[in-house]
Write a protein that holds these residues in place. Sequence first.
Motif, PDB file in Angstrom:
ATOM      1  N   VAL A 146     -12.264  -2.224  65.660  1.00  0.00           N
ATOM      2  CA  VAL A 146     -11.286  -1.862  64.618  1.00  0.00           C
ATOM      3  C   VAL A 146      -9.978  -2.618  64.827  1.00  0.00           C
ATOM      4  O   VAL A 146      -9.375  -3.130  63.877  1.00  0.00           O
ATOM      5  CB  VAL A 146     -11.041  -0.341  64.611  1.00  0.00           C
ATOM      6  CG1 VAL A 146      -9.908   0.022  63.658  1.00  0.00           C
ATOM      7  CG2 VAL A 146     -12.304   0.398  64.214  1.00  0.00           C
ATOM      8  N   ASP A 147      -9.532  -2.722  66.088  1.00  0.00           N
ATOM      9  CA  ASP A 147      -8.265  -3.389  66.358  1.00  0.00           C
ATOM     10  C   ASP A 147      -8.321  -4.875  66.025  1.00  0.00           C
ATOM     11  O   ASP A 147      -7.305  -5.474  65.663  1.00  0.00           O
ATOM     12  CB  ASP A 147      -7.881  -3.226  67.839  1.00  0.00           C
ATOM     13  CG  ASP A 147      -7.221  -1.880  68.110  1.00  0.00           C
ATOM     14  OD1 ASP A 147      -6.778  -1.249  67.136  1.00  0.00           O
ATOM     15  OD2 ASP A 147      -7.165  -1.465  69.278  1.00  0.00           O
ATOM     16  N   ASN A 148      -9.495  -5.488  66.156  1.00  0.00           N
ATOM     17  CA  ASN A 148      -9.585  -6.941  65.997  1.00  0.00           C
ATOM     18  C   ASN A 148     -10.281  -7.375  64.716  1.00  0.00           C
ATOM     19  O   ASN A 148     -10.615  -8.546  64.569  1.00  0.00           O
ATOM     20  CB  ASN A 148     -10.320  -7.534  67.207  1.00  0.00           C
ATOM     21  CG  ASN A 148      -9.513  -7.410  68.480  1.00  0.00           C
ATOM     22  OD1 ASN A 148      -8.667  -8.239  68.780  1.00  0.00           O
ATOM     23  ND2 ASN A 148      -9.777  -6.360  69.250  1.00  0.00           N
ATOM     24  N   THR A 149     -10.517  -6.460  63.785  1.00  0.00           N
ATOM     25  CA  THR A 149     -11.089  -6.839  62.500  1.00  0.00           C
ATOM     26  C   THR A 149     -10.096  -7.678  61.704  1.00  0.00           C
ATOM     27  O   THR A 149      -8.896  -7.600  61.915  1.00  0.00           O
ATOM     28  CB  THR A 149     -11.491  -5.592  61.685  1.00  0.00           C
ATOM     29  OG1 THR A 149     -12.123  -6.009  60.479  1.00  0.00           O
ATOM     30  CG2 THR A 149     -10.270  -4.758  61.342  1.00  0.00           C
ATOM     31  N   GLY A 150     -10.600  -8.486  60.780  1.00  0.00           N
ATOM     32  CA  GLY A 150      -9.738  -9.365  59.998  1.00  0.00           C
ATOM     33  C   GLY A 150      -8.886  -8.632  58.978  1.00  0.00           C
ATOM     34  O   GLY A 150      -7.896  -9.180  58.483  1.00  0.00           O
ATOM     35  N   ASP A 151      -9.252  -7.394  58.639  1.00  0.00           N
ATOM     36  CA  ASP A 151      -8.495  -6.612  57.657  1.00  0.00           C
ATOM     37  C   ASP A 151      -7.543  -5.650  58.365  1.00  0.00           C
ATOM     38  O   ASP A 151      -7.842  -5.147  59.451  1.00  0.00           O
ATOM     39  CB  ASP A 151      -9.436  -5.812  56.754  1.00  0.00           C
ATOM     40  CG  ASP A 151     -10.299  -6.714  55.876  1.00  0.00           C
ATOM     41  OD1 ASP A 151      -9.891  -7.867  55.654  1.00  0.00           O
ATOM     42  OD2 ASP A 151     -11.363  -6.264  55.428  1.00  0.00           O
ATOM     43  N   ALA A 152      -6.399  -5.387  57.728  1.00  0.00           N
ATOM     44  CA  ALA A 152      -5.449  -4.411  58.271  1.00  0.00           C
ATOM     45  C   ALA A 152      -5.983  -2.999  58.018  1.00  0.00           C
ATOM     46  O   ALA A 152      -6.442  -2.682  56.920  1.00  0.00           O
ATOM     47  CB  ALA A 152      -4.087  -4.575  57.618  1.00  0.00           C
ATOM     48  N   ALA A 153      -5.974  -2.150  59.053  1.00  0.00           N
ATOM     49  CA  ALA A 153      -6.475  -0.776  58.937  1.00  0.00           C
ATOM     50  C   ALA A 153      -5.312   0.209  59.068  1.00  0.00           C
ATOM     51  O   ALA A 153      -4.467   0.072  59.956  1.00  0.00           O
ATOM     52  CB  ALA A 153      -7.528  -0.494  60.003  1.00  0.00           C
ATOM     53  N   PHE A 154      -5.282   1.188  58.159  1.00  0.00           N
ATOM     54  CA  PHE A 154      -4.229   2.213  58.154  1.00  0.00           C
ATOM     55  C   PHE A 154      -4.884   3.586  58.011  1.00  0.00           C
ATOM     56  O   PHE A 154      -5.659   3.806  57.078  1.00  0.00           O
ATOM     57  CB  PHE A 154      -3.262   2.012  56.983  1.00  0.00           C
ATOM     58  CG  PHE A 154      -2.594   0.666  56.943  1.00  0.00           C
ATOM     59  CD1 PHE A 154      -1.362   0.469  57.557  1.00  0.00           C
ATOM     60  CD2 PHE A 154      -3.187  -0.395  56.293  1.00  0.00           C
ATOM     61  CE1 PHE A 154      -0.738  -0.773  57.502  1.00  0.00           C
ATOM     62  CE2 PHE A 154      -2.576  -1.639  56.239  1.00  0.00           C
ATOM     63  CZ  PHE A 154      -1.353  -1.816  56.848  1.00  0.00           C
ATOM     64  N   TRP A 155      -4.560   4.501  58.935  1.00  0.00           N
ATOM     65  CA  TRP A 155      -4.963   5.907  58.798  1.00  0.00           C
ATOM     66  C   TRP A 155      -3.718   6.707  58.448  1.00  0.00           C
ATOM     67  O   TRP A 155      -2.672   6.545  59.083  1.00  0.00           O
ATOM     68  CB  TRP A 155      -5.552   6.431  60.109  1.00  0.00           C
ATOM     69  CG  TRP A 155      -6.933   5.928  60.389  1.00  0.00           C
ATOM     70  CD1 TRP A 155      -7.296   4.672  60.749  1.00  0.00           C
ATOM     71  CD2 TRP A 155      -8.148   6.685  60.342  1.00  0.00           C
ATOM     72  NE1 TRP A 155      -8.652   4.586  60.926  1.00  0.00           N
ATOM     73  CE2 TRP A 155      -9.207   5.813  60.685  1.00  0.00           C
ATOM     74  CE3 TRP A 155      -8.446   8.017  60.045  1.00  0.00           C
ATOM     75  CZ2 TRP A 155     -10.528   6.229  60.739  1.00  0.00           C
ATOM     76  CZ3 TRP A 155      -9.773   8.424  60.106  1.00  0.00           C
ATOM     77  CH2 TRP A 155     -10.792   7.542  60.443  1.00  0.00           C
ATOM     78  N   MET A 156      -3.855   7.566  57.443  1.00  0.00           N
ATOM     79  CA  MET A 156      -2.701   8.381  57.043  1.00  0.00           C
ATOM     80  C   MET A 156      -3.179   9.747  56.583  1.00  0.00           C
ATOM     81  O   MET A 156      -4.348   9.929  56.236  1.00  0.00           O
ATOM     82  CB  MET A 156      -1.916   7.679  55.932  1.00  0.00           C
ATOM     83  CG  MET A 156      -2.679   7.535  54.627  1.00  0.00           C
ATOM     84  SD  MET A 156      -2.230   6.077  53.681  1.00  0.00           S
ATOM     85  CE  MET A 156      -3.085   4.796  54.565  1.00  0.00           C
ATOM     86  N   VAL A 184      -2.603   2.504  63.077  1.00  0.00           N
ATOM     87  CA  VAL A 184      -2.703   1.169  62.469  1.00  0.00           C
ATOM     88  C   VAL A 184      -3.310   0.237  63.505  1.00  0.00           C
ATOM     89  O   VAL A 184      -3.104   0.411  64.709  1.00  0.00           O
ATOM     90  CB  VAL A 184      -1.313   0.643  62.023  1.00  0.00           C
ATOM     91  CG1 VAL A 184      -0.747   1.479  60.890  1.00  0.00           C
ATOM     92  CG2 VAL A 184      -0.334   0.613  63.195  1.00  0.00           C
ATOM     93  N   ASN A 185      -4.069  -0.758  63.049  1.00  0.00           N
ATOM     94  CA  ASN A 185      -4.686  -1.677  64.008  1.00  0.00           C
ATOM     95  C   ASN A 185      -3.803  -2.903  64.241  1.00  0.00           C
ATOM     96  O   ASN A 185      -2.733  -3.059  63.649  1.00  0.00           O
ATOM     97  CB  ASN A 185      -6.092  -2.079  63.547  1.00  0.00           C
ATOM     98  CG  ASN A 185      -6.081  -2.969  62.314  1.00  0.00           C
ATOM     99  OD1 ASN A 185      -5.056  -3.153  61.675  1.00  0.00           O
ATOM    100  ND2 ASN A 185      -7.233  -3.530  61.979  1.00  0.00           N
ATOM    101  N   PHE A 223      -8.373   0.097  54.284  1.00  0.00           N
ATOM    102  CA  PHE A 223      -8.448  -1.263  54.808  1.00  0.00           C
ATOM    103  C   PHE A 223      -7.826  -2.206  53.777  1.00  0.00           C
ATOM    104  O   PHE A 223      -8.230  -2.207  52.612  1.00  0.00           O
ATOM    105  CB  PHE A 223      -9.900  -1.670  55.084  1.00  0.00           C
ATOM    106  CG  PHE A 223     -10.511  -0.919  56.239  1.00  0.00           C
ATOM    107  CD1 PHE A 223     -10.414  -1.390  57.530  1.00  0.00           C
ATOM    108  CD2 PHE A 223     -11.174   0.284  56.019  1.00  0.00           C
ATOM    109  CE1 PHE A 223     -10.971  -0.698  58.590  1.00  0.00           C
ATOM    110  CE2 PHE A 223     -11.736   0.986  57.076  1.00  0.00           C
ATOM    111  CZ  PHE A 223     -11.632   0.493  58.367  1.00  0.00           C
ATOM    112  N   ALA A 224      -6.830  -2.988  54.209  1.00  0.00           N
ATOM    113  CA  ALA A 224      -6.099  -3.880  53.304  1.00  0.00           C
ATOM    114  C   ALA A 224      -6.411  -5.334  53.644  1.00  0.00           C
ATOM    115  O   ALA A 224      -6.257  -5.749  54.801  1.00  0.00           O
ATOM    116  CB  ALA A 224      -4.591  -3.624  53.401  1.00  0.00           C
ATOM    117  N   ARG A 225      -6.852  -6.085  52.660  1.00  0.00           N
ATOM    118  CA  ARG A 225      -7.195  -7.498  52.847  1.00  0.00           C
ATOM    119  C   ARG A 225      -6.186  -8.378  52.115  1.00  0.00           C
ATOM    120  O   ARG A 225      -5.905  -8.165  50.936  1.00  0.00           O
ATOM    121  CB  ARG A 225      -8.602  -7.768  52.319  1.00  0.00           C
ATOM    122  CG  ARG A 225      -9.027  -9.236  52.356  1.00  0.00           C
ATOM    123  CD  ARG A 225     -10.505  -9.380  52.098  1.00  0.00           C
ATOM    124  NE  ARG A 225     -11.279  -8.711  53.141  1.00  0.00           N
ATOM    125  CZ  ARG A 225     -12.599  -8.619  53.141  1.00  0.00           C
ATOM    126  NH1 ARG A 225     -13.314  -9.115  52.139  1.00  0.00           N
ATOM    127  NH2 ARG A 225     -13.227  -8.002  54.125  1.00  0.00           N
TER     128      ARG A 225
END
Length: 787
Positions: free
Chosen positions: A290-300, A309-310, A388-390
Amino acid sequence: MGVHDNQPLAFVDADGQAKGFLIDILEYIGAKEGWRLDYIPGSLTECLERLRRGEIDLAVGIEYSRERNEVYDFTYEDIFSDWGVVYTQEDSDINQIVNLDNKKIAVVHGDIHYHNLRNLAERLKLKCRFVEAYEYDAVLELIALKKVDAGVVNRLHGLAFETNYSISRSPIIFSHTEVYFAVPKKQHRKLIRAIDKHLAPLKSDKSSVYHQALDKWTPTNVKWQLPKWFVGILAAAGVLLLLFLVTGLILRAQVKAKTSELSFINQELLTEIAERKRVEDVLRLTQFSVDNTGDAAFWMGPDAKFIYVNDTACYSLGYAREELLSMTVHDIDPEFPATAWPEHWQEVRRRGSFIVESQHRTREGRAFPVEITVNYLEFEGQEYNCAFARDITERKEAEKEKERMQVQLRQAQKMEAVGTLAGGIAHDFNNLLQAVQGYAQLLLLRKDGDDDGQRELQQIVRAATRGAELTQQLLTFSRKIESELQPIDFNREVENVRLLLERTIPKMIEVEFRLAEDLKMVNADPGQIEQILMNLAVNAKDAMPDGGKLIVETANVILDQDYCKIHLVANPGSYVQLTVTDTGHGIDKMTIEHIFEPFYTTKETGKGTGLGLATVYGIVKSHNGHIVCYSEPDEGTTFKIYLPTIDSTQEARKAEEHLTAPEGGSETILLVDDEEPIRGLGTQILEEFGYTVLTAADGESALQLYSKKQKKIDLVILDLIMPGMGGKLCLLELLKINLEAKVAIASGYSPDGPTREILKNGAKGFISKPYDLRQMLKVIREVLDQN
C-alpha cells in the motif's frame, strides 16, 4: 555501507576492518552481485542520520519499527531476531520491570530497546532516569563502575560480552525486535531486491554462509546466573522435597501426566507463535504494498479527516505524513468545499464504490487533475472511505492535444467544404453574369450616344464586370482556376510590388522591406504572388487608419516534424517564408477563426467584399503552401505564408545540412507561456537537447519562481502576450530582481513590429512563434553564451 558498533552482528575493529555476522552475509551477497563495498563507521545515531540524508546507500543491522519505516525502506526478509535485556550491578535486587522505578538506567542513544523501554515505563508510570551512551559496551561499563543502577543492551551483545564486566544479567527480557538491512526511503530499491533474493535461500540452507557466520559469531558458552530470589526458592523447594518425598512418589504418575499436558500446550503455543509470525509478515507485505503503490491512498472517516495516507500521497502533495494526518479532504481538494461533504458522504454510503474526477493542490499551491476511486467500508462498527487518487495530468494533456487537433481538422474540412460550395456557386453565377453582360453590350451597340437608356445599360455592364471579378476571386479561393506555376525569384516579385505599395499606402504608414539575401527559388504564379502581397497590404492599411508601420520580410525556413504536429495542414520540408506585419488594431481570437472564409468581413458595408483573405488562402493552398495568422487586439497582426522551395539535388543537400542537430546545453531555463500545449512542446524540445526546464503559466507565477530560484535559472523565455501581467511588465519586474537576467522574448510578431520596444527595454533575444526548433535553439545558445 553504514556500520555502527553492534558486536557481534557488525562492528569495525582496531584496524578499520568491518567484521561481524551481518558483514559476512553482506560480503557474500556483494560478491555475487559484483558490488564494491565501502564501510563508513559511526554511532547508531550517526548511521541513521547519514542514511536519512542519503550520504550512505545502506545501513547494516537496523531494528525495524513503524516510526523508522516512515523514513527508511527495509529488506522484506529479516536477518535476525533479538530482544532487549536488562543488566544490573552485582547483588542487585532488580528482578522485574517494576523494580526499575526511580532507578538510573544506561541506554544507547537512538536504540530501539531504549525507545520501547521508555514507552513501557510511561505506560506503567515508572519514573526512570535514563543515561544515554553511544555504544553497548559503554552501557555495560557504566553498570560495572556503579554509575547507574541498570542498563539495557540487546541479547546477543550481552551474551557475548557480559563476562568482561562485573555485572549481573537480570531475568527482565523485553522488546522483541527483528534486524534488517535498511536504505533511504524510495531509493536503492534494487539493493533491497538483490539482498532479499539471496537472503531467503541462505536462511533455509543449513550449510550456507548464513549459518556458518551464525555459528562463528554467536556465543556458545554462556554463563547463566540465577537471581537470588530463585536460589531461595530452590532451597525451600529442597526442604519441601525432603518432607514430601513419599508424597512425591505417589504423585509421580500425576506429574508425568501433567508434563505431557504441558508439552502439548507448549506445542500449541509454538504453533500460535509461528502463525502470528506469518500474519505479521503478511501485514508487513500488505503495508509495504500500500505504501509503495503508484496511486495515492487516503483513509478518512465521516468527519473528512485523514486517518491514514501512504507514501505516494505524501510525495505527490509535498507534505510530511504527520502534516496530512492533521488535515481534511478540503485542505487538498480546491473543488471540494466543506459544505459539500455531508451530501458527499451520503453518496459514498449509498453507492459504495465509484470513480470521480477532481483536483488536488500541493503544498506549493500547484493544482493537478486526479481520478479518485472511492470505496466505502465498515469495520468494527466504524465507517471509512478508502480512496485511491491517480494523477491524470498526462491523460488530460493528451485529451487537450486530441481536441486541438480535431479542431484544426474540422477547420480544414470546413474550409474545403466552403471552397467546394463557393466554386460551384461562382461557376453558375459567372454563367448568369455572362448572359447579363452580353445582352447589355448588344443593346449598347444598337444605341446612339444620346439614346434613352444608354447610361443605365453602361451601369449594368460595369456591375456585371465587377460581379465577374468577384466570381474570379471565389474561383481562386476554391482553387478552380489553375495557377501558372514557374520557377521564380521570390524577392524579385516582392520588389516588383514595392513601388506599387509605396504609391498605394498612405505616407503616414511607414513601409519597410527586410528580404533575405540567399532566398531559395519557389515554383509559383507571379501574378498570384503579387495578389497575395497587395491583399495583405490593403488589409494592413485599413487596420492602421491613424498611421503605423508595415513590415514585409522573407526568409528560408525548415518546417520540422514538431511544427507539423501542431499545424496539421503543414508538411515537413524546406520553405520560403513571407511575413507581413502591421502595428494596427489587431484581431481577436473569435474573428481569427473566420478570417479566411469567403464574404466574412468586419469592415463597414460597402468597404469590403470579404474575399481578400479568402483569395490569399486559396492561392497559398493552390501552391501547396501554408498560412497562419498571429494577432491580439491592439497589438497588431502578423501573417506568415510558407511556400515550398523547388526540389533539386542542390536544394535537397542544403536542406539535409540544415536538418543536422543544432547545439544544446545543460543550463536551466524558465519557460513562461499561458498556453499549456506551447509549454509542453517547448519543454519537450529543450529537454531533448539537454536543458533543465522550469515552467510558469503567467507573469506572476514566473516572478515568484524566479525570486526563489534565480541562482539556478540561466535564461527566461518569456511570452509577450499573456493574461494578467503580460510579458512586457514581467520583463521589467525580472530586471528589478536581477539587472543581469538573461531574457528572450517569444512572439508571433516580427521582431521589428510590436516587439521592438520590449527588445530595447532589456530582452537579450527574440524567438519566433510558432517555435522553429533550430531558430529557437540558436537564439538560446547565443543569449546564454553572451558575456
